[in-house]
Design a protein around this motif. Structure first.
Motif, PDB file in Angstrom:
ATOM      1  N   ASP A   9       0.833  -1.195   0.000  1.00 11.05           N
ATOM      2  CA  ASP A   9       0.000   0.000   0.000  1.00 11.05           C
ATOM      3  C   ASP A   9       0.874   1.253   0.000  1.00 11.05           C
ATOM      4  O   ASP A   9       0.736   2.151   0.833  1.00 11.05           O
ATOM      5  N   ALA A  10       1.773   1.317  -0.978  1.00  9.31           N
ATOM      6  CA  ALA A  10       2.786   2.377  -1.002  1.00  9.31           C
ATOM      7  C   ALA A  10       2.169   3.764  -1.009  1.00  9.31           C
ATOM      8  O   ALA A  10       2.660   4.677  -0.331  1.00  9.31           O
ATOM      9  N   ARG A  11       1.103   3.960  -1.763  1.00 12.02           N
ATOM     10  CA  ARG A  11       0.508   5.290  -1.832  1.00 12.02           C
ATOM     11  C   ARG A  11       0.070   5.774  -0.448  1.00 12.02           C
ATOM     12  O   ARG A  11       0.391   6.902  -0.045  1.00 12.02           O
ATOM     13  N   GLN A  12      -0.650   4.923   0.272  1.00  8.97           N
ATOM     14  CA  GLN A  12      -1.120   5.340   1.595  1.00  8.97           C
ATOM     15  C   GLN A  12       0.030   5.539   2.574  1.00  8.97           C
ATOM     16  O   GLN A  12      -0.011   6.451   3.407  1.00  8.97           O
ATOM     17  N   GLN A  13       1.037   4.704   2.476  1.00 10.70           N
ATOM     18  CA  GLN A  13       2.183   4.874   3.367  1.00 10.70           C
ATOM     19  C   GLN A  13       2.904   6.182   3.077  1.00 10.70           C
ATOM     20  O   GLN A  13       3.365   6.872   4.001  1.00 10.70           O
ATOM     21  N   LEU A  14       2.999   6.537   1.804  1.00 11.14           N
ATOM     22  CA  LEU A  14       3.616   7.807   1.449  1.00 11.14           C
ATOM     23  C   LEU A  14       2.746   8.983   1.908  1.00 11.14           C
ATOM     24  O   LEU A  14       3.266   9.995   2.394  1.00 11.14           O
ATOM     25  N   PHE A  15       1.432   8.854   1.758  1.00 15.84           N
ATOM     26  CA  PHE A  15       0.536   9.909   2.244  1.00 15.84           C
ATOM     27  C   PHE A  15       0.674  10.076   3.754  1.00 15.84           C
ATOM     28  O   PHE A  15       0.722  11.199   4.266  1.00 15.84           O
ATOM     29  N   ASP A  16       0.732   8.964   4.469  1.00 14.60           N
ATOM     30  CA  ASP A  16       0.861   9.034   5.933  1.00 14.60           C
ATOM     31  C   ASP A  16       2.184   9.684   6.331  1.00 14.60           C
ATOM     32  O   ASP A  16       2.237  10.483   7.278  1.00 14.60           O
ATOM     33  N   ALA A  17       3.231   9.350   5.595  1.00 15.71           N
ATOM     34  CA  ALA A  17       4.535   9.958   5.881  1.00 15.71           C
ATOM     35  C   ALA A  17       4.498  11.452   5.606  1.00 15.71           C
ATOM     36  O   ALA A  17       5.020  12.258   6.388  1.00 15.71           O
ATOM     37  N   ALA A  18       3.861  11.842   4.507  1.00 16.55           N
ATOM     38  CA  ALA A  18       3.749  13.268   4.180  1.00 16.55           C
ATOM     39  C   ALA A  18       2.968  14.009   5.248  1.00 16.55           C
ATOM     40  O   ALA A  18       3.313  15.144   5.609  1.00 16.55           O
ATOM     41  N   GLU A  19       1.938  13.382   5.761  1.00 16.90           N
ATOM     42  CA  GLU A  19       1.145  14.010   6.821  1.00 16.90           C
ATOM     43  C   GLU A  19       2.004  14.274   8.056  1.00 16.90           C
ATOM     44  O   GLU A  19       1.930  15.350   8.660  1.00 16.90           O
ATOM     45  N   ARG A  20       2.818  13.305   8.428  1.00 12.32           N
ATOM     46  CA  ARG A  20       3.679  13.496   9.608  1.00 12.32           C
ATOM     47  C   ARG A  20       4.678  14.625   9.392  1.00 12.32           C
ATOM     48  O   ARG A  20       4.909  15.442  10.287  1.00 12.32           O
ATOM     49  N   VAL A  21       5.265  14.680   8.197  1.00 14.05           N
ATOM     50  CA  VAL A  21       6.206  15.758   7.892  1.00 14.05           C
ATOM     51  C   VAL A  21       5.497  17.105   7.915  1.00 14.05           C
ATOM     52  O   VAL A  21       6.002  18.091   8.468  1.00 14.05           O
ATOM     53  N   LEU A  22       4.308  17.148   7.334  1.00 16.09           N
ATOM     54  CA  LEU A  22       3.558  18.394   7.259  1.00 16.09           C
ATOM     55  C   LEU A  22       3.216  18.915   8.654  1.00 16.09           C
ATOM     56  O   LEU A  22       3.345  20.108   8.935  1.00 16.09           O
ATOM     57  N   LEU A  23       2.802  18.027   9.532  1.00 12.97           N
ATOM     58  CA  LEU A  23       2.453  18.439  10.895  1.00 12.97           C
ATOM     59  C   LEU A  23       3.679  18.866  11.691  1.00 12.97           C
ATOM     60  O   LEU A  23       3.601  19.756  12.538  1.00 12.97           O
ATOM     61  N   ARG A  24       4.801  18.230  11.407  1.00 10.19           N
ATOM     62  CA  ARG A  24       6.021  18.515  12.174  1.00 10.19           C
ATOM     63  C   ARG A  24       6.763  19.730  11.644  1.00 10.19           C
ATOM     64  O   ARG A  24       7.279  20.545  12.416  1.00 10.19           O
ATOM     65  N   GLU A  25       6.832  19.891  10.323  1.00  8.98           N
ATOM     66  CA  GLU A  25       7.705  20.898   9.719  1.00  8.98           C
ATOM     67  C   GLU A  25       6.956  21.957   8.914  1.00  8.98           C
ATOM     68  O   GLU A  25       7.565  22.934   8.481  1.00  8.98           O
ATOM     69  N   GLY A  26       5.677  21.774   8.693  1.00  9.55           N
ATOM     70  CA  GLY A  26       4.909  22.748   7.931  1.00  9.55           C
ATOM     71  C   GLY A  26       5.034  22.562   6.438  1.00  9.55           C
ATOM     72  O   GLY A  26       5.775  21.701   5.948  1.00  9.55           O
ATOM     73  N   ALA A  27       4.310  23.399   5.705  1.00  9.29           N
ATOM     74  CA  ALA A  27       4.250  23.266   4.247  1.00  9.29           C
ATOM     75  C   ALA A  27       5.625  23.414   3.602  1.00  9.29           C
ATOM     76  O   ALA A  27       5.939  22.717   2.626  1.00  9.29           O
ATOM     77  N   HIS A  28       6.455  24.298   4.135  1.00 12.23           N
ATOM     78  CA  HIS A  28       7.759  24.538   3.506  1.00 12.23           C
ATOM     79  C   HIS A  28       8.720  23.367   3.708  1.00 12.23           C
ATOM     80  O   HIS A  28       9.694  23.222   2.962  1.00 12.23           O
ATOM     81  N   GLY A  29       8.465  22.532   4.692  1.00 13.34           N
ATOM     82  CA  GLY A  29       9.339  21.386   4.920  1.00 13.34           C
ATOM     83  C   GLY A  29       8.923  20.135   4.171  1.00 13.34           C
ATOM     84  O   GLY A  29       9.603  19.105   4.252  1.00 13.34           O
ATOM     85  N   LEU A  30       7.816  20.214   3.440  1.00 14.71           N
ATOM     86  CA  LEU A  30       7.296  19.036   2.744  1.00 14.71           C
ATOM     87  C   LEU A  30       7.927  18.938   1.368  1.00 14.71           C
ATOM     88  O   LEU A  30       7.543  19.627   0.425  1.00 14.71           O
ATOM     89  N   THR A  31       8.925  18.071   1.236  1.00 13.24           N
ATOM     90  CA  THR A  31       9.598  17.811  -0.029  1.00 13.24           C
ATOM     91  C   THR A  31       9.535  16.318  -0.323  1.00 13.24           C
ATOM     92  O   THR A  31       9.241  15.512   0.562  1.00 13.24           O
ATOM     93  N   SER A  32       9.833  15.956  -1.565  1.00 12.08           N
ATOM     94  CA  SER A  32       9.809  14.539  -1.920  1.00 12.08           C
ATOM     95  C   SER A  32      10.837  13.759  -1.107  1.00 12.08           C
ATOM     96  O   SER A  32      10.569  12.635  -0.667  1.00 12.08           O
ATOM     97  N   ARG A  33      11.996  14.337  -0.878  1.00 11.39           N
ATOM     98  CA  ARG A  33      13.030  13.661  -0.079  1.00 11.39           C
ATOM     99  C   ARG A  33      12.563  13.502   1.361  1.00 11.39           C
ATOM    100  O   ARG A  33      12.764  12.434   1.972  1.00 11.39           O
TER     101      ARG A  33
END
Length: 222
Positions: A9-33
């Motif tokens: 379920d790679a898509r959902q795992q990537l979405f979940d990871a993006a959510e954690r980054v977004l909550l922790r670092e904000g929109a400017h910290g959300l990069t593909s890396r």
């Protein structure tokens, strides 16, 4: 950091990871890396599922917006029960939770993402805010049909005030989200007149007694 691993379920795992980054670092910290590092996978995994990072972000926003449907259904189902003020306060708290509030500036600051979302959602409006607007408008209309809101209430204006005020209230999350009292004050300020100008359906018209209102307060009878 492991690379090249198989992700179920790679898509959902990537979405979940993006959510954690977004909550922790904000929109400017959300990069593909940042997303693939958070997910513990190679960067190529993201690009095997999405043509580019903006396509990934479109998927993320639409996925999280779809999750608000449950909150919308709960709000619709509350029409005619409890008080209008409590129902709206609970809905604003759910609709403007940490994830939706973090996603809105992401959309605002990325022109390409905003353009792609407009193409993907012909109905218009900013995702998340659009879902909140639809849910609250439908709820208010249902309460008006039930007689718990004045028949001449301007649903569009009430909705705009609740969604706009709710977003501003929850967007400032430092030192934390607003408490029930702050949310209640906002809701009461917006809907009090529309609620008080017409009693809830089924209430007695007898005079000389105090009666509960759909706003959740008691008012003396004339």
């Amino acid at each position: 950091m492991p690379t090249g691993v198989h992700i179920r379920d790679a898509r959902q795992q990537l979405f979940d990871a993006a959510e954690r980054v977004l909550l922790r670092e904000g929109a400017h910290g959300l990069t593909s890396r940042a997303v693939t590092d958070e997910a513990g996978c190679a960067k190529g995994v993201l690009h095997r599922h999405f043509s580019d990072f903006d396509a990934f972000l479109v998927g993320l926003v639409l996925d999280r917006a779809a999750r608000l449907e449950g909150e919308s259904a709960a709000l619709a189902g509350s029409a005619g029960t409890g008080t209008v003020a409590d129902n709206l306060g609970n809905a604003l708290t759910a609709l403007f939770g940490p994830v939706p509030v973090a996603i809105i500036p992401l959309i605002t600051f990325r022109d390409e993402l905003r353009a792609r979302l407009r193409a993907a959602t012909p109905g218009g409006g900013i995702a998340i805010l659009a879902q909140a607007t639809t849910a609250i408008s439908a709820y208010l209309a249902a309460e008006r049909d039930l007689g718990r809101i004045a028949a001449d209430a301007d649903i569009d204006s009430l909705t705009l005030s609740l969604v706009g005020g709710g977003h501003l209230l929850f967007a400032d999350r430092k030192p934390g989200p607003p408490g029930p009292e702050a949310v209640g004050r906002l809701v009461t300020a917006v809907v009090a007149d529309a609620v008080r100008r017409r009693p809830a359906q089924g209430e007695s018209s007898d005079t000389g007694r105090r009666r509960p209102t759909a706003l959740g307060t008691e008012l003396p009878r004339a």
